[in-house]
Structure formats: structure tokens, C-alpha cells
Design a protein around this motif. Structure first.
Motif, PDB file in Angstrom:
ATOM      1  N   VAL A 119      -5.140   5.600  -5.658  1.00  0.00           N
ATOM      2  CA  VAL A 119      -6.156   5.176  -4.694  1.00  0.00           C
ATOM      3  C   VAL A 119      -7.438   5.977  -4.898  1.00  0.00           C
ATOM      4  O   VAL A 119      -8.550   5.425  -4.910  1.00  0.00           O
TER       5      VAL A 119
ATOM      6  N   LEU B 220      -7.064  -2.744  -0.218  1.00  0.00           N
ATOM      7  CA  LEU B 220      -6.779  -2.047  -1.476  1.00  0.00           C
ATOM      8  C   LEU B 220      -5.533  -2.615  -2.145  1.00  0.00           C
ATOM      9  O   LEU B 220      -5.502  -2.832  -3.365  1.00  0.00           O
TER      10      LEU B 220
ATOM     11  N   TYR C 187       0.832  -1.201   0.000  1.00  0.00           N
ATOM     12  CA  TYR C 187       0.000   0.000   0.000  1.00  0.00           C
ATOM     13  C   TYR C 187       0.870   1.255   0.000  1.00  0.00           C
ATOM     14  O   TYR C 187       0.514   2.263  -0.612  1.00  0.00           O
TER      15      TYR C 187
ATOM     16  N   GLU D  99      -6.517  -0.382   3.957  1.00  0.00           N
ATOM     17  CA  GLU D  99      -5.333  -0.195   3.117  1.00  0.00           C
ATOM     18  C   GLU D  99      -4.824  -1.541   2.602  1.00  0.00           C
ATOM     19  O   GLU D  99      -4.442  -1.678   1.430  1.00  0.00           O
TER      20      GLU D  99
END
Length: 748
Positions: free
Chosen positions: A87, A173, A79, A170
């Protein structure tokens, strides 16, 4: 009408019951659906242990990425490596309420349930959150017949809830962006960033991030290389979503949306700079990995564990060789094509094409075909025979350069184009021709022959049926020193030397140098009638520079895990095998330097102005079927071979087909670039060491003598010549010397 109403009133209780039952079933289905009671289940431990298959990265000796080995082409990123703009683009486009929900967006789920599943409206949108999409990417979807969508979606909801509980936002993602496909057999944002923009993901600009996020909707339709117009429009949709959710200001949006689409496409698998080499690296790395797994009871996988493989390749030298290939072979290909356009050669080629075509047993239809061309890959409508003709006329080549002391392979170009012609010319075995001669001469010197010993330039046969060698210049007579015979690549003295040398010793050295083909005791063997590969010859010639020792070619320097654990490391001092003495090696090196200064390799000094320390030998097989040039400095050996796939297709003369004109220029053009490269020239082309005192005069003799002193003495006593005969003889000798000088640079 009255009867109908009466019937309805009588059965209203049943109708109401059916309606309530359907509503109840629907509610139950909704609860089960939202609760994730359908689909496959996974434990928390399985989700926490989940790992993507990650491509192993392959680097040059200076740490430059040159390729990957993968089942799925993927490079994981953390991340912390994700730029903020990336993002924001993802969240704004794929899941605007990502940071608010706990894995499932109820409004989107209801929309999907009603419109997509119950009403079959595929245009209503997917409705999956990023977390749900991650669940799909991790485990895929199964076929449950007409209930597939319902069951798969429910299972993804269940997994999404688990993921949100086990990972933070996070981490989710990062997991998602590492699993998502981008087409072209690549997975993950890290690989996509390298492929389309040739940069690390953390270096992506906002507009570039928007292009990649835009591809997630349909990675082929929005592929910026294939469909730039589609990609540009989709990029601006993503930018507009970022504006809508306040990730961009109006001013930023206006500026970014007007930018043109700019790619820096870098296909690290198919860009051609090291394809043949990577094939060898994978084979050698797999062998070393197998040995480690067996010794440590592990199961590291070269295609899925993201290993870091450091190789021996020098990327600058590799590029210089590729440049030389294109510069020289493109010209020679045109000349060969021109030759076979002449009626005489055109007829002979047509007969060979017909012979191949008949074996195919198919009609001579025309169809659109791609074929290799030095300017660019071309496509046109060709008949089967036309296609065969093009293939037969193609000149192929292989070039290998290796550190003489460590065996590290520094350049490896196995052909003209890996995609269309993957057969590796470096491992192909072809007739060695005169590049074999140094092995014979080394054996003779090892057995006590001196470089200044004289060899007869006449060959006597026992009967008229015996084979008889001839020099390239068609001249004979007199005597040449051993050193001059090799430097000038004279055939008759070489065969005479062969007859004076122990075949058992020659065979022993041949095998110890690493050649796999068997040699047989025939006089023609002296001229290199046996087959060998560029790979084998490169290893053998390294012994001349490495004090008479051979080392095994090395492709892999180290193999490490992503965490840095060393699985393999090449030895700093590799095992070397002593084949002949250091004195023999030094004398051979001096003779082969003479070959570059005055012999068949002299054009590399004169025509190509190469000043680097160099020794070498040319070679031309029968009828110019293959051209060779093997050369070395104290620290680098280089071998190249050029020829068509069939020896029957070749140049008609040595003007274009000899080793000095067809193979040597590839090395020469490579060395021209090295001369301008201070790093490479000072690393691999230091001067040859001086000969020790007791060998310092080993080449201090005339190349040629008219005849032996004894024979000349008796001729003068028993044969009286008139003044006219003496004058005529003197003029003949003068004319012979003139012809020898004219043909010096052409003789093989």
C-alpha cells in the motif's frame, strides 16, 4: 505605423471582447471538465454492483493450484490481504496525496489540462489519482476523435467523485489493485504475485512489492522476467519514493535498494505439469456447470466468476509420470534418431518427407523455428523439409492412471509438450495389438473356459491363401495352457481360442467395456487389429481390478462459488456397470499377474526391481508402429502408449520398439518413484486379494505340454523310433526349451 495604431484603438473594444470571451469559454470548459460533464455516466447502483471478471481456480485432489480458466486472468484479493509495504509503495509512487483528496487532485488536473491537453506535452505526467485510474480500469476509454483525452478524463473525474462517495479509501485501493493489468494477460495484484514470486500477495516482501508497483508504469518494459535491468532500476525508483514520503527510513532504503532482483516465476497456465489434463477438466466442468445453470436458471461462467474447481489429479503422481517421460523418451528419441541416420532408413524417411512436402506446394525456404527438444526448447534456422523430418521422427506418448473403483483420474499426461504438440495422445486411437487379448480371454473364461485348459500351438488353414498367425518367437508345436498363452502373449494359441469363443459374446463385452470402434469377425481380430485409445483401454482394464465392473473416468470432484456454494459434487459411490462376473475378473487378474511375474511384463520385476503388487499386459502393433503397456493394482490402473505420429516411422526391432522396451519403462520409472512414496504406495498398491477356495488352484497346471496324452499314446504304439532318432528328438526338445527360455522376456 500611426495608421495601424489608430486601427487598433478603434477596434480595442472588439479585441477585448474576444479575449474575455476566450477566457470565459476556458473557464466554462474547466468547470465542465472538473465537474465531469463530459464522458459516459454511470449510476450509483451500477458502480456498487461492479464486479471484475475473475479466473476460476483449479486445484489438485490435495488442494494445490494447478491452473486457471479465464477470459481475464485475475484473482481478487481483499484489502486485509494487502501488505502495508505494498500500500505504501502504491501511494508513494502513484498518488502521494491519496488519503487527502476526494478522488481528484486539483493541482495534477490543472497540470494535465494545460500541459498534456492544451500544449500536448506527453512527458508532463498523467496526473490521475488512484481513484481516477480505477475508473479508467473499470470502464476503459472510448474514442471521441481529437477530444478523446478531454472527454475521457472528464468522465473519469465524475466517476472518481462517485467512487469516493460510495466506497472508503481501503475499498478503493483493493478495487484498484484487483483491476490493474500486469502484462502477460494477467490482471490484479493477486495473480501478479503468484506469477512473478509464486506466493500469495500477503506474503510479499517490501522489495517484491516495489517490483510489482513499478510495473504499473509500463508492464512490458518493466517486466522483471523479460527486462530484469529495467525492473531493478524501476524498483529502486519506487523504494526512493517510499523514502521520500517517509514510508522507509534511510537505513531501510540503503539495504533494500542493494538487493538483487529475485523471481520465482510460476506460470500456472503454461508450466506444463497438467496442460492436457486441464483441457479435459474444462470440458467436463463446463458440462456440469451447464447442467446446473439449466436446472437452477442461473448463468455461472467458468471463465469469469472465480469458481473453485477441485479435481481428481494427484500432483505427486503426475510429476512422477512427467519425470519418467523425460528419463525414458529422451533416451529412446536419441536411439530412433540414430537409427534414421543410417543410410537404409534415412532414404526411406526422405521419401516420406518429400511426399509430405509436395502436398504443401511451397518453396523449401529456411527460416528461424522453435522446436521441441527434451533438454530444452531450441530455435534454429531450418528448411521446410528439415522441419517435417524433425516432426516425423518425434516419439509421442500418452499415460493415464485411474482409480479402479471411483474412476478418479489420478494422472494424465497427454503428450510430450502441450504448447508445441497439443494433440492429446490419450484420446488418439491406435492399433491395440496384444493389449486386446485379455478382453478375448475374459470372454472365453466368462463362457466357461478354464485357465488350465490347453490350447494348440499349431494353426491349420483350409487353403494356402488363408491368413496364418505366427508367434513372436517363430516357434510352434505342443500345447499351452490358457493362462500361459496369455501371460506369454502367444499368438497361435490365442487365435485358436478365438475360434472356440462366441463372437457375439466377445462383441457384447467389447461394447460394454466402452470401446467405440466396431470389431469384425476375423481371426486376426484376436491379435488386436482394431483401434482404440489409451482412455478407452484404461477404463476397460479397470474392470479386471473392480470385480468385473466398469466406471466412467471422473475429472472433477467439486465446483464451488467463491463464497463456498456447491454447484457440483461428484458422487461418493459412482455408478458401475457389470460387464463380466467377479470370478472372471479374479481369474483374469491372476493370469495377468502371472504375465508380470513370468511373461512379457517380467522385466518390470527383474530389470526395474518393482516390488509393488501388479498385473499387466504388453502390446506391440505391426512393425513396431505402437508400443503399449497396460497394468493395474487392486486400486489403480495405468496405461501408456508410445509411437511416432505416423506408423511408418518406427524402430526396426523389438529390442527398442516392443511394448516391453518402449512403453513399459515409462510405467516402471513411475513405479520406482512410487515405491519410495509411502503415501501413494500404501494408498494404491495394497496386495491383491487371495482367490476364493474354489478358484485357488485355477492356475495350478504346467504352462506347456509337448502334445496331448492320447496323441502321444498312439504315436508310441504305431511309430517305432530307433535309439538314435529318440536321442535326436530329445536333443531337439532340449534345444527348443533353451530357445524359449532365452526369448521368454522378449516375446509379445
Amino acid at each position: 505605423m500611426k495608421n495601424v495604431l489608430n486601427i487598433l484603438l478603434l477596434h480595442k473594444t472588439k479585441v477585448l471582447g474576444i479575449i474575455l470571451g476566450l477566457i470565459g469559454l476556458g473557464c466554462l470548459m474547466l468547470v465542465l471538465f472538473l465537474g465531469g460533464f463530459f464522458g459516459t455516466s454511470y449510476s450509483d447502483e451500477e458502480l456498487l454492483a461492479y464486479e471484475n471478471e475473475v479466473a476460476s481456480l483449479v486445484y489438485s485432489d490435495e488442494g494445490k493450484l494447478i491452473g486457471k480458466f479465464f477470459a481475464e486472468n485475475r484473482t481478487n484479493v481483499s484489502y486485509q490481504e494487502l501488505p502495508t509495504a505494498l500500500v505504501h509503495a502504491l501511494v508513494a509512487t502513484e498518488d502521494a496525496r491519496y488519503f487527502e483528496h476526494e478522488g481528484v487532485d486539483s493541482r495534477s488536473v490543472l497540470r494535465v489540462l494545460v500541459k498534456s491537453i492544451l500544449l500536448g506535452d506527453k512527458s508532463s505526467g498523467g496526473g490521475s489519482t488512484i481513484t481516477q485510474q480505477l475508473a479508467k480500469n473499470m470502464y476503459g476509454r472510448k474514442d471521441y476523435g481529437p477530444f478523446s483525452m478531454l472527454i475521457n478524463k472528464s468522465g473519469e473525474i465524475k466517476i472518481a467523485h462517485q467512487l469516493e462517495r460510495l466506497y472508503n479509501k481501503e475499498e478503493i485501493l483493493s478495487l484498484y489493485l484487483n483491476t490493474v493489468p500486469f502484462g502477460e494477460s494477467i490482471y490484479g495484484i493477486g495473480t501478479a504475485s503468484q506469477r512473478f514470486f509464486n506466493k500469495k500477495v500477503e506474503d510479499l516482501k517490501t522489495e517484491e512489492a516495489a517490483v510489482l508497483i513499478g510495473m504499473l508504469k509500463a508492464n512490458t518494459y518493466y517486466n522483471p522476467r523479460l527486462y530484469p535491468d529495467h525492473a531493478l532500476k524501476r524498483r529502486n525508483v519506487v523504494l526512493n519514493q517510499m523514502l521520500r514520503y517517509d514510508y522507509l527510513t534511510q537505513k531501510e532504503y540503503n539495504k533494500l535498494s542493494k538487493l538483487p532482483l529475485k523471481l520465482d516465476y510460476a506460470n500456472k497456465v503454461n508450466d506444463g505439469i497438467a496442460d492436457y489434463y486441464l483441457h479435459q477438466v474444462k470440458k467436463h466442468a463446463q458440462e456440469k456447470l451447464n447442467a446446473y445453470n439449466e436446472a437452477h436458471n442461473t448463468n455461472y461462467d467458468i471463465e469469469s466468476d472465480g469458481l473453485l474447481i477441485e479435481t481428481t489429479l494427484n500432483i505427486e503422481l503426475q510429476q512422477y509420470v512427467l519425470n519418467a517421460f523425460k528419463k525414458h523418451l529422451s533416451r529412446m528419441q536419441q536411439l530412433l534418431n540414430k537409427q534414421y541416420d543410417l543410410a537404409k532408413y534415412k532414404r526411406s524417411l526422405s521419401l516420406r518427407v518429400d511426399a509430405v512436402f509436395e502436398k504443401l506446394n511451397r518453396p523449401n525456404d529456411k527460416y528461424m523455428q522453435e522446436y521441441f527438444d527434451w533438454d530444452e526448447k531450441k530455435a534454429e534456422e531450418l528448411s521446410v523439409k528439415d522441419s517435417i523430418r524433425k516432426e516425423m521422427l518425434l516419439l509421442h506418448a500418452g499415460f493415464m492412471a485411474m482409480d479402479t473403483k471411483t474412476g478418479e483420474v489420478k494422472a494424465y499426461v497427454g503428450g510430450i509438450d502441450f504448447n508445441s504438440h497439443p494433440y492429446d495422445q490419450i484420446t488418439a486411437k491406435r492399433q491395440l495389438a496384444s493389449t486386446f487379448k485379455p478382453i478375448l480371454y475374459a470372454t472365453a473364461i466368462e463362457d466357461g473356459t478354464k485357465p488350465c485348459k490347453y490350447l494348440k500351438n499349431e494353426y491349420e488353414v483350409e487353403n494356402e491363401d488363408d491368413w496364418k498367425p505366427a508367434n513372436y518367437s517363430k516357434t510352434e508345436g505342443g500345447m499351452y495352457s490358457v493362462a500361459a498363452s496369455l501371460a506369454k502373449s502367444l499368438n497361435i494359441p490365442t487365435v485358436n481360442l478365438y475360434k472356440q469363443t462366441s463372437f457375439d459374446d466377445l462383441q457384447n463385452i467389447w461394447q460394454n467395456l466402452g470401446f467405440s470402434t466396431e470389431i469384425k469377425d476375423f481371426p486376426s481380430t484376436a491379435l488386436g487389429t482394431m483401434d482404440a485409445s489409451v482412455y478407452e483401454l484404461c477404463k476397460a482394464y479397470a474392470a479386471f481390478a473392480n470385480h468385473g465392473k466398469t466406471v466412467q473416468p471422473e475429472f472433477v470432484l467439486s465446483i464451488k462459488t467463491p463464497e463456498g456454494k456447491i454447484l457440483y459434487e461428484a458422487p461418493q459411490h459412482p455408478e458401475a456397470k457389470q460387464v463380466f462376473t467377479e470370478e472372471t475378473a479374479m481369474q483374469m487378474s491372476a493370469i495377468l499377474q502371472k504375465g508380470i511375474q513370468q511373461g512379457t511384463g517380467a522385466s518390470i520385476r527383474g530389470r526395474y526391481s518393482i516390488r509393488l503388487p501388479l498385473a499387466g499386459k504388453t502390446g506391440t502393433s505391426q512393425n513396431y508402429g505402437d508400443a503399449w503397456f497396460a497394468s493395474f493394482s487392486p486400486d489403480l490402473v495405468m496405461v501408456t502408449r508410445v509411437g511416432a505420429s505416423s506408423n511408418a516411422v518406427h524402430f526396426s526391432s523389438g529390442s527398442y520398439g516392443a511394448g516391453s522396451t518402449l512403453a513399459l519403462p515409462i510405467t516402471a520409472f513411475t513405479l520406482q518413484q512410487i515405491q519410495k512414496d509411502h503415501q501413494l504406495s500404501t494408498t494404491y498398491f495394497l496386495p491383491f486379494p487371495a482367490l476364493p477356495h474354489h478358484l485357488s488352484n485355477c492356475l495350478d497346471c504346467e504352462d506347456y505340454k509337448e502334445d496331448t496324452d492320447v496323441k502321444m499314446f498312439f504315436n508310441n504304439i504305431f511309430k517305432t523310433k530307433s535309439a538314435e532318432e529318440k536321442k535326436k528328438r530329445k536333443e531337439e526338445r532340449k534345444e527348443k526349451r533353451k530357445k524359449r527360455r532365452e526369448k521368454r522376456y522378449k516375446s509379445e
